[in-house]
Design an enzyme around this catalytic site. Sequence first.
Site, mmCIF file in Angstrom:
data_model
loop_
_atom_site.group_PDB
_atom_site.id
_atom_site.type_symbol
_atom_site.label_atom_id
_atom_site.label_comp_id
_atom_site.label_asym_id
_atom_site.label_seq_id
_atom_site.Cartn_x
_atom_site.Cartn_y
_atom_site.Cartn_z
ATOM 1 N N ASP A 4 81.063 -40.644 80.704
ATOM 2 C CA ASP A 4 79.821 -41.356 80.958
ATOM 3 C C ASP A 4 80.198 -42.563 81.818
ATOM 4 O OD1 ASP A 4 77.265 -42.266 81.100
ATOM 5 O OD2 ASP A 4 76.880 -42.250 78.953
HETATM 6 C C1 BGC Z 1 74.015 -42.845 80.900
HETATM 7 C C2 BGC Z 1 74.170 -41.418 81.388
HETATM 8 C C3 BGC Z 1 73.943 -41.366 82.865
HETATM 9 C C4 BGC Z 1 74.896 -42.307 83.553
HETATM 10 C C5 BGC Z 1 74.749 -42.346 85.057
HETATM 11 C C6 BGC Z 1 74.811 -43.843 81.701
HETATM 12 O O1 BGC Z 1 74.409 -45.133 81.398
HETATM 13 O O2 BGC Z 1 74.397 -42.920 79.539
HETATM 14 O O3 BGC Z 1 73.289 -40.580 80.719
HETATM 15 O O4 BGC Z 1 74.053 -40.062 83.323
HETATM 16 O O5 BGC Z 1 74.668 -43.637 83.089
HETATM 17 O O6 BGC Z 1 73.593 -43.012 85.430
#
Ligand code: BGC
Length: 753
Positions: free
Chosen positions: A231
Amino acid sequence: MTDVNPYFHAELSLEQAASLTSGADFWSTKSVGSVPSIVLTDGPHGLRKQEMTIGGDHLGIGVSVPATCFPPAVGLSQSWNPELIARVGAALGVECQTEKVGVLLGPGINIKRDPRGGRNFEYYSEDPLISGELGAAWVRGVQSEGVGASLKHFAANNSENDRMRASSNIDDRTLREIYLRAFQRVVTDAQPWTVMCSYNRLNGLHTAQHEWLLTTLLRDEWGFDGAVVSDWGAVTDRVASLVAGLDLTMPGPGESGDAEIVAAVRSGIVDRSVVDRAAARVADLASKAGSAHRESSTFDRDRHHALAREAAAGGIVLLKNEGDLLPLGSGVATLAVIGDFATNPRYQGGGSSMVNATRVDVPLDEISARAGDAQVRFAQGFTTEGPGDEDALRAEAVHAAAEADVAVLFLGLGARQESEGFDRDGIELPADQLRLLSAVAEVRPQTVVVLSHGGVVLLNEVIARVPAILDGALLGQGGGAAIADALFGLVNPSGRLAETVPLRLEDVPSFLAFEPENSEVGYGEGLFVGYRWYDARGLDVAFPFGHGLSYTTFEYSQLTLVATEAGLMARLTVTNTGERAGREVVQFYVGMPATSMKRAPRELKGFASVELAPGESSVVETVLRREDLAYWETRLDRWIVESGDYRVDAGASSRDLRLSASVRVDGDPIRIPLHRESTLAEVMANPVGAARLGGALQQIFGGSPDRTADLGFDVMRMIGSSPVARFAAGLGGQITPEQLDEILAEANADRGE
Ligand code: BGC
């Protein structure tokens, strides 16, 4: 000097291999040697593709290219319709192709453990089976267009507060049966190209560094062969993550981290093959996406909007419809449409999934367009952007409602009240909206409430005050038209709740254990999440899991079950007994009344839907997979199907069970190795153990060990829990430790043939 990399056709230096394991920028991977760069972007219910030149963010703050905003998972899941979701996935795949995106960051399938979860709108359900089925459908759809999915957030990321540090502390059985089961299903059924680790820790260890999770379970046990992506910002120790099985750290640039990896190899801390392994997986991903990329792809915005609207209609749940107030008919001469959401729809949640919609249907316009000769009068009723003049807004709304035949009142949560990044403190509707509700319902009892919200809201007051409720959750850009269609009966609602609506926040299973304390969250309710809890405790709820009405009625008959190798083949007949065509979602819940394990009274193990014209009947058939009947046996560390009678309840919701039948299933042979700390009862349950220890027991009790009747009490119940070695030691030398070991060895060797 160039090190030879056995994983590539081309030779890559150690530096090049290490550099492949982190992003080039916020959204893309690096191009190294012959390995192309690819773009990964959010997701999941539409594309949030940001222009690289203006930087990126993972909070939905910066602008992104226009894209179709399909219903977020909360709305999509209420369709209980994998086929529809696969079509949405395919449309998303086409938009990715058009925007040159190689991987779409979704689906999010974490279990909604608590209605306060800030990101519940991005997840499907409180139940692992439906989460897994719908998540797999989404992945299949996206990947059918040559675009990778990123199954997230792996794993046990069920709350937002302190999400980057908190540890989800979960026992093995609960972890397997509730929090990992949907992931397992999507991985094994749909083979996503990537899996995204979560931010949180799991039982103390960051998932980004969790070797058991990312390698032992995901790859060795489930057979995942794609790339594990972090993530955004989840990685704190590049080397530890790489060793654990994390292949791509996002976002980039991460040159300093790449250098740490190079240094770790050079100093012998990490084997070069570990770097090559991750680099090869990133390279595979990039070449897969690269070769599936279509140079000239376009999408038809109108067609995708129409699909968004169809998906939205599928997700609408008719919660209540007393006196058949809905659908609105020709008897309505004046209609009052009240509530800010009627002109300013709430159709998606805040944060990384926020899509720049190509267009948005406005409920008031859509209602007006379908109202025919009826006069439509609008009143804002409340504001979600601050207090406003509450009294004046309410007075205007009451006036409009009083003069109308029917009022349609839009209520719900504003964007400020829920989002990624924080959990909610409570689950009430805003107080000003509740005051508006009672004032409107008082002057116009024929009021329909339409709900917009990402997380579950308490509905007691709504239920008490109005005869009809349509739950729109969050429906994406086509929601306005879909709601209008449902109000006027152009669509017959067939959505079902994928979450229980409780009567009180205090009834929620994790009520006392949701908020992290010193970054620790104990999942003390164990397996009993969602309806499993309310059913096990016999608690009343406002609306049960699986609930949803229709403008027609359905009858169920002739449930039959056949146990096969694949599981239980369940079959029944559904008849549309009303006057409108409609779709019925038949749900199959399985319980095991005589289980030796802790189990919920019933668990969803299958569902199927059928569209029927008035008077039409159809057979609905589905396999309740054998693997889904299994529980996680912690003593053997594996799935076990218990032998015995399984009861299948078929129903229109988890509490509207229409038919029931039982069938015997031959389970998996299970032998728990006996040892000195095994209890007397456990040893006596083994035929060899019983034969060999029976004699000693007879001597003590002067007859058979279970002469309960003679003695007036249950001897075995009293002494059965004593560890056998300690019991034997108290027999005054009748059984020596060596003899006991022999008995145990013989009992363990006996296969019972
Ligand atoms: C989120 C993800 C997301 C990623 C990219 C993170 O803060 O938890 O779900 O895909 O950011 O934006």
